[in-house]
Design an enzyme around this catalytic site. Structure first.
Site, PDB file in Angstrom:
ATOM      1  N   ASP A 249      58.691  39.592  29.954  1.00  0.00           N
ATOM      2  CA  ASP A 249      57.714  38.681  30.556  1.00  0.00           C
ATOM      3  C   ASP A 249      56.602  38.393  29.567  1.00  0.00           C
ATOM      4  O   ASP A 249      56.680  38.728  28.396  1.00  0.00           O
ATOM      5  CB  ASP A 249      57.199  39.236  31.889  1.00  0.00           C
ATOM      6  CG  ASP A 249      56.666  40.642  31.730  1.00  0.00           C
ATOM      7  OD1 ASP A 249      55.929  40.875  30.759  1.00  0.00           O
ATOM      8  OD2 ASP A 249      57.003  41.508  32.567  1.00  0.00           O
ATOM      9  N   LYS A 271      55.810  36.176  34.806  1.00  0.00           N
ATOM     10  CA  LYS A 271      54.992  35.699  35.912  1.00  0.00           C
ATOM     11  C   LYS A 271      53.632  35.368  35.344  1.00  0.00           C
ATOM     12  O   LYS A 271      53.117  36.086  34.512  1.00  0.00           O
ATOM     13  CB  LYS A 271      54.811  36.807  36.950  1.00  0.00           C
ATOM     14  CG  LYS A 271      56.039  37.067  37.761  1.00  0.00           C
ATOM     15  CD  LYS A 271      55.852  38.279  38.617  1.00  0.00           C
ATOM     16  CE  LYS A 271      56.397  39.499  37.913  1.00  0.00           C
ATOM     17  NZ  LYS A 271      56.323  40.722  38.693  1.00  0.00           N
ATOM     18  N   MET A 384      43.781  43.727  35.302  1.00  0.00           N
ATOM     19  CA  MET A 384      43.799  42.433  36.006  1.00  0.00           C
ATOM     20  C   MET A 384      42.434  42.104  36.614  1.00  0.00           C
ATOM     21  O   MET A 384      42.361  41.622  37.736  1.00  0.00           O
ATOM     22  CB  MET A 384      44.873  42.458  37.121  1.00  0.00           C
ATOM     23  CG  MET A 384      46.258  42.695  36.598  1.00  0.00           C
ATOM     24  SD  MET A 384      47.437  43.147  37.889  1.00  0.00           S
ATOM     25  CE  MET A 384      47.229  44.911  37.979  1.00  0.00           C
TER      26      MET A 384
HETATM   27  N1  SAH Z   1      52.087  48.142  32.931  1.00  0.00           N
HETATM   28  C1  SAH Z   1      50.968  47.613  32.195  1.00  0.00           C
HETATM   29  C2  SAH Z   1      49.981  46.884  33.086  1.00  0.00           C
HETATM   30  C3  SAH Z   1      50.540  45.664  33.739  1.00  0.00           C
HETATM   31  S1  SAH Z   1      49.365  44.837  34.723  1.00  0.00           S
HETATM   32  C4  SAH Z   1      50.283  48.734  31.405  1.00  0.00           C
HETATM   33  O1  SAH Z   1      50.609  49.893  31.618  1.00  0.00           O
HETATM   34  O2  SAH Z   1      49.460  48.417  30.560  1.00  0.00           O
HETATM   35  C5  SAH Z   1      48.786  43.612  33.618  1.00  0.00           C
HETATM   36  C6  SAH Z   1      47.392  43.917  33.172  1.00  0.00           C
HETATM   37  O3  SAH Z   1      47.409  44.908  32.149  1.00  0.00           O
HETATM   38  C7  SAH Z   1      46.676  42.755  32.539  1.00  0.00           C
HETATM   39  O4  SAH Z   1      46.128  41.898  33.521  1.00  0.00           O
HETATM   40  C8  SAH Z   1      45.596  43.455  31.768  1.00  0.00           C
HETATM   41  O5  SAH Z   1      44.556  43.882  32.621  1.00  0.00           O
HETATM   42  C9  SAH Z   1      46.304  44.697  31.286  1.00  0.00           C
HETATM   43  N2  SAH Z   1      46.801  44.559  29.908  1.00  0.00           N
HETATM   44  C10 SAH Z   1      48.079  44.670  29.501  1.00  0.00           C
HETATM   45  N3  SAH Z   1      48.162  44.533  28.162  1.00  0.00           N
HETATM   46  C11 SAH Z   1      46.903  44.311  27.723  1.00  0.00           C
HETATM   47  C12 SAH Z   1      46.347  44.071  26.441  1.00  0.00           C
HETATM   48  N4  SAH Z   1      47.100  44.030  25.341  1.00  0.00           N
HETATM   49  N5  SAH Z   1      45.008  43.881  26.353  1.00  0.00           N
HETATM   50  C13 SAH Z   1      44.234  43.923  27.452  1.00  0.00           C
HETATM   51  N6  SAH Z   1      44.713  44.134  28.691  1.00  0.00           N
HETATM   52  C14 SAH Z   1      46.036  44.328  28.826  1.00  0.00           C
END
Ligand code: SAH
Length: 461
Positions: A249, A271, A384
């Site tokens: 994704d 998404k 998020m």
């Molecule tokens: N499973 C993922 C989170 C998925 S929810 C994890 O463990 O990181 C998606 C959210 O993760 C985004 O809206 C943001 O808040 C955060 N996120 C994921 N990658 C990021 C990045 N490189 N920099 C900042 N926020 C990030």
């Protein structure tokens, strides 16, 4: 990619070299090893080159180059020290659709020579696109030291069994899995240790006892980390390179996708906020149906699959149907972003606990136990949370967190585009209201944010 690496079969094919000095000799020595038929034209030809040609049924004309028909040649190498002549021959070769290499002249060349690591039949070609032959040679030295000489023996063994194995299996996937097992298991160890006979015997035994059944698919739910490919685990990388299908994704960066098996099928199931490319249930079903077809499916998730990743939903149906799967943990955004922004999530003096929460907005509201989030001595990380940022700051203050509590927003954390903004709860929302911010973003709230000033000196942001 400027040049496509291809391995050229030159056995018995005509190659013209214009030039008779040391460089021409080097190229000629290489070309005779692959059986090319050489013709050399130059006013002066080194005696060693003449000898080489004599030993390999080559021909030569010791005279100035005069335009000759190039059609019979598959390759022309130009190695004179006359730039005008070099250009003239290169132009002529191009007009005749013949591949041409002008030594040390990238613009005039349609093909270039790589640095070669020869473990025949294994060949590794390293190129810097003509940018730095020295760097290519240095890389070659590094790779040479990584590859035991006996890799050649392993490759020869595989070659010897190739047709036998091919006819043993009706399913190509099954055949690939068999080879992966062989080339990473005891047979390979024996071949690399030089015990070829034993290796061959064992390979034959394994083949005789290997059932030709339809392959069983499996799913790898892989945490791919927050963006920097260096943050992948070894296990993630290994499974990414053996999967037949990749489901990914928007959180998966192109740099990470590039590390997947090149010929795997790639399916985007991304998404976007408020815009569902593929509903979750369809993703779950897709995983099931691909695995049932016998495919090895890598489902790449940003960060860690079990942290705000709906990972458990994706494997629930697999578990129910007893389809084998593996879950590979990844570095979650909170850890990655905090480390790359120079913000420790806990600290003996400032934060004895850390809490990951979702700041996802629903009906203009964020349903969170605010009372618990304002207890002192804890760091709160909001995933998020960009859209709900004003509400988050307002609620935290309303429920009793000090209005001067530091807050950081990290955009595209750990990637080359990472940007960090810091402020305090009272004014942060207005501070960044007019700033163009690129998703994904993470919020870190707590006293630890102020440590960034001391710790982030190494960080360009
Ligand atoms: N499973 C993922 C989170 C998925 S929810 C994890 O463990 O990181 C998606 C959210 O993760 C985004 O809206 C943001 O808040 C955060 N996120 C994921 N990658 C990021 C990045 N490189 N920099 C900042 N926020 C990030």
């Amino acid at each position: 990619m400027d040049f496509l690496p291809l391995f050229h079969n030159l056995e018995g094919r005509h190659v013209l070299i214009v030039g008779g000095g040391a460089v021409a000799l080097r190229k000629a020595s290489l070309l005779v090893t692959v059986g090319a038929k050489l013709n050399v034209i130059a006013e002066h030809i080194k005696p060693e080159l003449i000898e080489l040609l004599a030993n390999h049924k080559g021909s030569y004309a010791e005279q100035a180059y005069q335009s000759i028909a190039l059609n019979k040649y598959v390759l022309v190498i130009v190695a004179t020290n006359n730039p005008q002549l070099n250009k003239q021959i290169a132009d002529q070769a191009r007009q005749s659709n013949v591949a041409v290499n002008v030594v040390d002249n990238l613009q005039l060349s349609s093909v270039i020579f790589p640095a070669i690591i020869d473990r025949s039949p294994i060949m590794i070609a390293v190129s810097t696109g003509g940018g730095s032959p020295v760097l290519a040679r240095l890389l070659r030295t590094k790779l040479e030291s990584l590859l035991p000489n006996n890799y050649a023996k392993l490759a020869m063994l595989a070659k010897k069994f190739r047709d036998k194995v091919k006819s043993h299996f009706s399913y190509p996937e099954q055949r690939r899995i068999f080879w992966e097992k062989i080339l990473q298991g005891p047979v390979a160890e024996q071949a690399l240790a030089g015990q070829l006979q034993q290796a061959e015997q064992q390979l034959q035994n394994l083949l005789d006892n290997y059932q030709d059944t339809s392959p069983q698919g499996e799913v790898y739910l892989i945490g791919a980390g927050p963006g920097d490919p260096d943050l992948l685990t070894f296990k993630a990388l290994r499974l990414m390179q053996q999967a037949d299908v990749i489901l990914y994704d928007r959180l998966i960066t192109p740099a990470i996708l590039k590390l997947c098996r090149r010929d795997a099928e790639h399916i985007y199931v991304g998404k976007k906020r408020n815009q569902y490319a593929l509903p979750q249930e369809e993703i779950n079903n897709l995983l099931v149906s691909l695995a049932k077809e016998g495919k090895r499916v890598a489902r790449l998730k940003g960060g860690d699959p079990f942290i705000f990743g709906r990972g458990s939903e994706e494997i629930a149906s697999l578990a129910e149907l007893q389809i084998p799967f593996q879950v590979v943990p990844g570095i979650t955004a909170a850890s990655g972003c905090a480390a790359y922004a120079g913000i420790p999530l806990t600290h003996r003096d400032y934060a004895q606990s850390v809490r990951f929460v979702t700041g996802h907005l629903q009906d203009n509201n964020i349903d969170l136990p605010w009372q618990e989030l304002v207890t002192p001595g804890q760091t709160i990380v909001f995933y998020m949370g960009l859209v709900g940022l004003p509400i988050i700051c307002q609620k935290l203050i309303e429920f009793g967190r000090d209005a001067s509590t530091p807050i950081a927003l990290i955009a595209q954390g750990t990637t080359v585009s990472q940007v960090v903004y810091t402020g305090i709860l009272a004014s942060f929302a207005s501070q960044i209201a007019n700033v163009e911010i690129h998703a994904p973003t993470l919020l870190i709230v707590g006293e630890v944010v102020q440590l960034r000033a001391q710790l982030a000196w190494f960080n360009k942001n």
